[in-house]
Design a protein around this motif. Structure first.
Motif, PDB file in Angstrom:
ATOM      1  N   LYS A   1      -9.506   9.972 -26.280  1.00  0.00           N
ATOM      2  CA  LYS A   1      -8.601   8.294 -26.196  1.00  0.00           C
ATOM      3  C   LYS A   1      -6.670   9.208 -27.042  1.00  0.00           C
ATOM      4  O   LYS A   1      -6.574   8.748 -26.462  1.00  0.00           O
ATOM      5  CB  LYS A   1      -9.423   7.444 -27.169  1.00  0.00           C
ATOM      6  CG  LYS A   1     -10.369   7.301 -27.282  1.00  0.00           C
ATOM      7  CD  LYS A   1     -10.000   5.413 -25.668  1.00  0.00           C
ATOM      8  CE  LYS A   1     -11.274   4.975 -25.078  1.00  0.00           C
ATOM      9  NZ  LYS A   1     -11.182   4.181 -24.300  1.00  0.00           N
TER      10      LYS A   1
ATOM     11  N   CYS B   1      -7.529  10.464 -33.312  1.00  0.00           N
ATOM     12  CA  CYS B   1      -9.149   9.636 -32.700  1.00  0.00           C
ATOM     13  C   CYS B   1     -10.079  10.547 -33.412  1.00  0.00           C
ATOM     14  O   CYS B   1     -11.106   9.265 -33.420  1.00  0.00           O
ATOM     15  CB  CYS B   1      -9.161   8.718 -31.392  1.00  0.00           C
ATOM     16  SG  CYS B   1      -9.182   9.878 -30.392  1.00  0.00           S
ATOM     17  N   GLY B   2     -10.718  11.437 -33.688  1.00  0.00           N
ATOM     18  CA  GLY B   2     -11.994  11.592 -34.112  1.00  0.00           C
ATOM     19  C   GLY B   2     -12.534  11.688 -32.881  1.00  0.00           C
ATOM     20  O   GLY B   2     -14.022  12.003 -33.306  1.00  0.00           O
ATOM     21  N   ARG B   3     -12.456  11.465 -31.379  1.00  0.00           N
ATOM     22  CA  ARG B   3     -13.179  11.392 -30.962  1.00  0.00           C
ATOM     23  C   ARG B   3     -14.077  12.376 -29.464  1.00  0.00           C
ATOM     24  O   ARG B   3     -14.481  12.703 -29.652  1.00  0.00           O
ATOM     25  CB  ARG B   3     -13.108  11.069 -29.676  1.00  0.00           C
ATOM     26  CG  ARG B   3     -13.997  10.049 -29.078  1.00  0.00           C
ATOM     27  CD  ARG B   3     -12.917   8.812 -27.849  1.00  0.00           C
ATOM     28  NE  ARG B   3     -12.848   8.040 -28.160  1.00  0.00           N
ATOM     29  CZ  ARG B   3     -13.450   6.585 -28.641  1.00  0.00           C
ATOM     30  NH1 ARG B   3     -14.837   6.287 -28.770  1.00  0.00           N
ATOM     31  NH2 ARG B   3     -12.959   5.726 -30.259  1.00  0.00           N
TER      32      ARG B   3
ATOM     33  N   HIS C   1     -11.513   8.206 -40.187  1.00  0.00           N
ATOM     34  CA  HIS C   1     -10.602   7.760 -39.574  1.00  0.00           C
ATOM     35  C   HIS C   1     -10.193   6.943 -37.551  1.00  0.00           C
ATOM     36  O   HIS C   1      -9.416   7.230 -37.933  1.00  0.00           O
ATOM     37  CB  HIS C   1      -9.403   8.958 -40.297  1.00  0.00           C
ATOM     38  CG  HIS C   1      -9.536  10.392 -38.957  1.00  0.00           C
ATOM     39  ND1 HIS C   1      -9.665  10.340 -37.634  1.00  0.00           N
ATOM     40  CD2 HIS C   1     -10.268  11.273 -39.449  1.00  0.00           C
ATOM     41  CE1 HIS C   1     -10.831  11.226 -37.689  1.00  0.00           C
ATOM     42  NE2 HIS C   1     -10.648  11.663 -38.402  1.00  0.00           N
ATOM     43  N   CYS C   2     -11.111   7.641 -37.138  1.00  0.00           N
ATOM     44  CA  CYS C   2     -11.437   7.239 -35.614  1.00  0.00           C
ATOM     45  C   CYS C   2     -11.417   5.966 -35.694  1.00  0.00           C
ATOM     46  O   CYS C   2     -11.340   4.981 -36.150  1.00  0.00           O
ATOM     47  CB  CYS C   2     -13.392   7.810 -35.877  1.00  0.00           C
ATOM     48  SG  CYS C   2     -13.972   9.357 -36.091  1.00  0.00           S
ATOM     49  N   PHE C   3     -10.435   6.197 -34.064  1.00  0.00           N
ATOM     50  CA  PHE C   3     -10.347   4.609 -34.093  1.00  0.00           C
ATOM     51  C   PHE C   3     -10.064   4.746 -31.942  1.00  0.00           C
ATOM     52  O   PHE C   3     -10.252   5.743 -31.439  1.00  0.00           O
ATOM     53  CB  PHE C   3      -8.827   4.551 -34.346  1.00  0.00           C
ATOM     54  CG  PHE C   3      -7.503   5.530 -33.290  1.00  0.00           C
ATOM     55  CD1 PHE C   3      -6.876   5.166 -32.761  1.00  0.00           C
ATOM     56  CD2 PHE C   3      -7.153   6.157 -34.360  1.00  0.00           C
ATOM     57  CE1 PHE C   3      -6.203   6.346 -32.268  1.00  0.00           C
ATOM     58  CE2 PHE C   3      -5.983   7.412 -34.586  1.00  0.00           C
ATOM     59  CZ  PHE C   3      -6.144   7.440 -33.095  1.00  0.00           C
ATOM     60  N   ASP C   4     -10.823   3.397 -31.341  1.00  0.00           N
ATOM     61  CA  ASP C   4     -10.498   3.675 -30.169  1.00  0.00           C
ATOM     62  C   ASP C   4      -9.191   3.286 -29.124  1.00  0.00           C
ATOM     63  O   ASP C   4      -8.178   2.412 -30.551  1.00  0.00           O
ATOM     64  CB  ASP C   4     -12.159   2.237 -28.955  1.00  0.00           C
ATOM     65  CG  ASP C   4     -11.800   2.604 -28.621  1.00  0.00           C
ATOM     66  OD1 ASP C   4     -11.152   3.059 -27.585  1.00  0.00           O
ATOM     67  OD2 ASP C   4     -12.499   1.532 -27.656  1.00  0.00           O
TER      68      ASP C   4
ATOM     69  N   ILE D   1      -8.311   0.600 -32.592  1.00  0.00           N
ATOM     70  CA  ILE D   1      -9.380  -0.199 -33.058  1.00  0.00           C
ATOM     71  C   ILE D   1     -10.567   1.011 -33.455  1.00  0.00           C
ATOM     72  O   ILE D   1     -10.640   2.005 -33.300  1.00  0.00           O
ATOM     73  CB  ILE D   1     -10.342  -1.494 -32.099  1.00  0.00           C
ATOM     74  CG1 ILE D   1      -8.991  -1.781 -31.236  1.00  0.00           C
ATOM     75  CG2 ILE D   1     -10.762  -2.029 -33.067  1.00  0.00           C
ATOM     76  CD1 ILE D   1      -9.838  -3.012 -29.934  1.00  0.00           C
TER      77      ILE D   1
ATOM     78  N   ASP E   1     -13.274   2.735 -34.525  1.00  0.00           N
ATOM     79  CA  ASP E   1     -14.823   2.947 -33.857  1.00  0.00           C
ATOM     80  C   ASP E   1     -14.996   3.820 -34.598  1.00  0.00           C
ATOM     81  O   ASP E   1     -15.269   4.458 -36.067  1.00  0.00           O
ATOM     82  CB  ASP E   1     -14.145   4.047 -32.454  1.00  0.00           C
ATOM     83  CG  ASP E   1     -15.216   3.538 -31.882  1.00  0.00           C
ATOM     84  OD1 ASP E   1     -16.200   3.606 -32.155  1.00  0.00           O
ATOM     85  OD2 ASP E   1     -14.598   4.099 -30.648  1.00  0.00           O
TER      86      ASP E   1
END
Ligand SMILES: Cc1cc2nc3c(=O)[nH]c(=O)nc-3n(C[C@H](O)[C@H](O)[C@H](O)COP(=O)(O)OP(=O)(O)OC[C@H]3O[C@@H](n4cnc5c(N)ncnc54)[C@H](O)[C@@H]3O)c2cc1C
Ligand code: SF4
Ligand code: SF4
Ligand code: SF4
Ligand code: SF4
Ligand code: SF4
Ligand code: FES
Lengths: 279, 284, 340
Positions: free
Chosen positions: A244, A250-252, C249-252, C267, C269
């Motif tokens: 993202k 964003c940690g993804r 801290h994760c977000f979309d 937002i 996530d």
């Protein structure tokens, strides 16, 4: 404060449909502001987030080379929301771009070595960037022999056909283009990438292989290079994880402690071995 | 209660030993006495970890759909939980012959978050399981608690705009953590409509509009299926009284079709075809 | 500088704070107390153990708008949302939560890439820490060297006594704030004594604890252990534990459009959601809940430690208290480490 989430405006100046299934297109983008172009300094292997307001963003590898000034190119497969919307756009449309992001092919490490490029399907994009970078006249002497093995399922699925043909004409690059299954138009090689690699049998002496393709191709090709004596440090690839932000926030996209968007996407096999096996 | 725990352990041991069950879904120890956890015992040596006390509120049927069809499962159920089993069997998500039902005759469980007793205003709180193979104690005697719909009275008497205000306020609180959906044994769809991106049914960011879209659609998917276990409300970190909405829909279904969900295996489910407009009407 | 205000005059004080900037403070709601932007001084409460959700919303709201756009036939109008935030005051933050800000700073400024949405609010905020006076069984902030009346990281630190709220300026920023509010009185010697006493008592209050020694390495070593399947069995894969967590801290990033007008926004996530890592092709590196729980635990207690030399957890106990099935992260880590 600099805002790394802000997309830079670019205009689509050229669209090339690469394959006969029509779902892969190359987009040539030009910066709307000259200033932005100067600041967008990239290295082959990096990617960028393409942005269409209302549709979102997608990380896409940069398919052009920094030695080709004036534009940047991306080759995109139609997959979900953003990529489908992108495919519907026409030349002249403005979109946004964030980047360049991620690490890159390790150019410094590649210098002075023989380079074997192995690509499958449309995952040839950042490899194309690297090939063009190395073939650039000011750069060519910095690298040894360049060997390219590139394959697709069918002739219609090969991307960058004109460029492949032009490279074939040159004597400073060895080209092995192959398809799993040919058709009546195809006079070239048939066979799977791993098999062709075996036939070509590039020497591992002072050589590095850079490989990108579908997981299945990679799985069967790696043993070939191990047999040829390539060490894990000298096999280099690019990972894909859902992304993202593209900037490690964003940690993804983490694989263990590594964030593919920031610490990657490029890793050597030796580095991959140290990652947690979850990608 | 200790007796129920002992019986539960006894049966679990016997079923695992004999191979009648590959897994026993029950309750286990948590980080302190007031916080037990759902527990799956898979070996005889696991049985010692099983507990039962008034804080074991979990509806263990939630986990059934995680096992491949055909797995032999023994499951501890209280009254509402047994009703879930019936619905899941009607929907062919589990087969009667694969399940050994360990009925727990116990009511007035305690919600460990609030410390309050669960009664028929937040769950069905029937005294005994409706369906079981083995009852782990004596039947609990009936008691006049009134109807599980009595709690709706206040809402039903509200003026339309007041009621709208009530629900608007409640749904505005939702942070879209989806605990309600994930705790609900009837929400087993994969992927759930709310996670789809093409099309995206509701914005991902919480707002009254997108929250309503999520909840109304979910309510509609549960109409005639919800068995009033109250797990959704208990799971909600911001205490939205989702059960009130579910109770209201169940009441309407009951009045329309003269059938209470999950009370008999022989019932055909009332496949009510609510439209969004209809559920809006119920809401208002 | 030590100041005080009578509890009966709290409203007056809060009103004065509202004058100084955007105030975030604890407000009582149906489910518990939570931080909110304060419009009415009377909404603020000091009577709570800890808030249900964390104060990360002060710097990192669940929905953070970045760009507003209007889609037109040929072009798109774009309006960037300003990052010039008014000065902010975060009031009534418990010591463990104060520590969480510092942990999040590392991520949001990592590698020289600064997240301006976090940073511009953060540097503009005065933090008013607030001493605990009891311990909840779910808490374990002691494991991170934080104590109930730890002033570290606060600009102002507050202790509530029987009749007064005592406020001590810890930093220059805090001093500036306190000296600019004239509703406050100077503290007396007895107040000073009480304040010191409370700090001492706070340091003595014991929470659950855990030795962090070697945890990061051990967790990484047991990546492939069957332990994860066992411990994740009850997990529902909801997002509660991560949404309420001050260090998640994760977000979309989503574009949300209605009738041609929309907003690109961050937002929250959660790595506990099944679609968090689902790619367009359908490939998903984490399909099992055991993988997702392992990600949550390892990210906090191992990966973050490798990257930033600090555990991404302050032991606030929120995830444990809010988990619908009572999964306790401390127990999970403890048992994991024991199982190696
Ligand atoms: C480093 C990198 C380089 C890539 N290079 C190319 C390329 O050169 N050409 C190409 O066609 N594709 C490339 N991809 C894959 C491409 O990013 C996805 O196909 C694309 O994001 C799908 O987006 P969507 O909106 O169409 O799909 P949706 O399913 O609607 O996805 C929604 C969002 O999820 C994220 N997402 C979904 N799938 C992926 C994925 N596979 N990888 C990363 N993020 C994802 C994106 O943020 C996307 O916008 C690359 C991926 C990465 C990580
Ligand atoms: S909707 Fe709520 S009360 Fe109904 S079955 Fe689901 S969890 Fe139970
Ligand atoms: S559990 Fe509560 S907050 Fe979470 S999604 Fe459901 S209603 Fe919303
Ligand atoms: S809150 Fe509990 S059940 Fe929900 S995802 Fe977290 S650990 Fe799992
Ligand atoms: S992981 Fe749990 S205890 Fe740790 S900071 Fe987050 S919510 Fe608090
Ligand atoms: S990866 Fe998971 S645990 Fe880590 S910050 Fe993100 S949501 Fe929280
Ligand atoms: S894409 Fe956001 S952290 Fe990598």
């Amino acid at each position: 404060m600099h805002n790394p989430y802000r997309p830079i405006p670019v205009e689509i100046t050229k669209i090339v449909t690469e394959v006969d299934t029509n779902d892969i297109k190359t987009f040539r983008l030009s910066f709307v502001n000259k200033e932005d172009e100067k600041n967008f300094k990239y290295i082959p292997g990096q990617f960028a987030e393409l942005s269409i307001f209302g549709k979102g963003e997608s990380p896409i590898g940069i398919a052009s080379s920094p030695t080709q000034p004036g534009y940047i190119e991306f080759t995109v497969q139609k997959a979900g929301v953003l990529t489908s919307a992108l495919h519907d756009l026409e030349e002249g449309t403005q979109i946004g771009i964030r980047g360049p992001l991620g690490n890159s092919w390790p150019i410094d490490y590649l210098e002075g070595k023989n380079i074997v490029i192995v690509g499958g399907g449309f995952a040839f994009t950042t490899l194309r960037s690297l090939v063009n970078y190395m073939l650039y006249e000011d750069n060519r002497s910095r690298f040894g022999n360049i060997t390219v093995v590139y394959g697709a399922r069918t002739p219609g699925l090969l991307i960058y056909k004109n460029e492949l043909a032009a490279w074939e004409e040159r004597d400073d690059i060895d080209m092995y283009v192959t398809v799993d299954k040919g058709d009546e138009t195809w006079a070239g090689r048939e066979g799977f990438v791993p098999t062709v690699c075996k036939e070509v049998g590039p020497s591992s002496e002072n050589a590095v292989t850079v490989i990108c393709g579908p997981p299945i191709m990679i799985r069967f090709t790696l043993p070939v290079f191990f047999d040829l004596g390539f060490s894990k440090e000298n096999i280099i690839t690019s990972l894909e994880m859902k992304m993202k932000c593209g900037i490690g926030k964003c940690g993804r996209c983490n694989v263990g402690e590594k964030y593919i968007c920031k610490d990657g996407p490029v890793f050597s096999l030796a580095e991959l071995d140290k990652l947690t096996p979850e990608y | 209660m200790k007796d129920i725990e002992n019986r539960l352990k006894q049966e679990a041991k016997r079923l695992l030993e004999s191979g009648e069950a590959e897994v026993v879904l029950a309750y286990g120890r948590g980080y302190d006495e007031k916080h037990p956890m759902p527990y799956a015992a898979k070996a005889v040596s696991d049985v010692d970890n099983i507990v039962f006390d008034e804080y074991c509120t979990f509806n263990m049927t939630r986990y059934l759909t995680e096992y491949p069809l055909g797995t032999k499962i023994a499951i501890a159920v209280k009254s509402c939980d047994s009703r879930t089993l019936i619905v899941l069997m009607q929907e062919e998500k589990v087969k009667r012959e694969d399940i050994v039902i360990l009925g727990i005759p116990y009511r007035d469980m305690i919600d460990s978050k609030t410390g309050k007793a669960i009664d028929n205003s937040t769950a069905c709180n029937l005294p005994n399981p409706v369906l079981y193979d083995i009852l782990l104690g004596d039947e609990v005697t009936e008691r006049d608690d009134g109807s599980p719909y009595d709690v709706l009275k206040e809402l039903e008497e509200m003026e339309l705009d007041v009621r709208w205000e009530f629900w608007s306020k409640e749904f505005s609180k939702c942070i879209r953590c989806y605990a309600c959906r994930k705790a609900c044994p009837m929400c087993y769809c994969d992927p759930c409509f709310i996670d789809q991106s093409q099309p995206r049914w509701a914005d991902k960011s919480p707002s009254l509009e997108s929250n309503l879209m999520f909840h109304l659609t979910r309510f509609y998917h549960l109409a005639g299926r919800c068995i009033d276990c109250g797990e959704c409300s208990r799971a909600c970190p911001v205490d939205i009284p989702l059960h009130l909405f579910h109770k209201k829909v169940s009441k309407e279904c009951e009045e329309m079709f003269d059938q209470v969900s999950g009370m008999s295996l022989d019932d055909k489910q009332v496949m009510v075809d609510f439209k969004m407009e209809d559920s809006d009407e119920i809401l208002l | 500088m030590l100041k005080k205000i009578g509890l009966e005059k709290l409203n007056e004080f809060v009103s004065a704070l509202i004058e100084k900037g955007t105030l975030f403070a604890p407000v009582k709601g149906d489910a518990g107390v939570d931080f909110q932007e304060i419009k009415n001084a009377g909404d603020v409460t000091l009577d709570f153990y800890n808030t249900l959700q964390s104060p990360k919303c002060v710097f990192f709201p669940q929905t953070d708008d970045m760009v507003r756009y209007r889609l037109k036939k040929e072009t798109t109008d774009i309006e960037e949302i300003s990052l010039d935030f008014e000065p902010r005051i975060a009031f009534g933050i418990r010591p463990c939560d104060v520590k969480s800000f510092e942990i999040m700073d590392k991520l949001f400024t990592r590698g020289g890439i600064v997240d301006p949405y976090w940073e511009s609010r953060r540097k503009n905020t005065t933090i008013m820490g607030y001493a605990f006076d009891a311990v909840d069984p779910a808490d374990f902030y002691g494991a991170f060297g934080i104590h109930a009346a730890d002033t570290t990281g606060s600009d102002v630190f507050m202790v509530k006594g029987e009749k007064n709220l005592l406020l001590k300026a810890i930093t220059e920023k805090g001093e500036k704030l306190l000296s600019s509010v004239d509703t406050l009185e100077d503290a007396l010697e007895e107040d000073r004594k009480y304040f010191e006493e409370r700090l001492k008592k706070g340091a003595e209050l014991e929470t659950r604890t855990l030795s962090l020694e070697g945890v990061a390495g051990k967790l990484r070593d047991m990546f492939g252990s069957p332990y994860w399947e066992k411990v994740a069995a009850p997990c529902l894969n909801c997002g509660v534990c991560t949404f309420v967590c001050p260090t998640c801290h994760c977000f979309d990033i989503q574009d949300e459009t209605l009738f041609g007008e929309g907003t690109r926004r961050k937002i929250w996530d959660s790595c506990m959601f099944t679609d968090f890592t689902l790619e367009a092709s359908g490939h998903n590196p984490r399909t099992q809940k055991s993988q997702r729980l392992r990600q949550r635990v390892n990210h906090k207690f191992s990966y973050y430690v490798t990257n930033f030399e600090v555990t991404s957890c302050v032991g606030c106990g929120r995830c444990t208290r809010s988990c619908p099935v009572n999964i306790d992260i401390l127990t999970v880590v403890e048992e994991a480490v024991e199982s190696v």
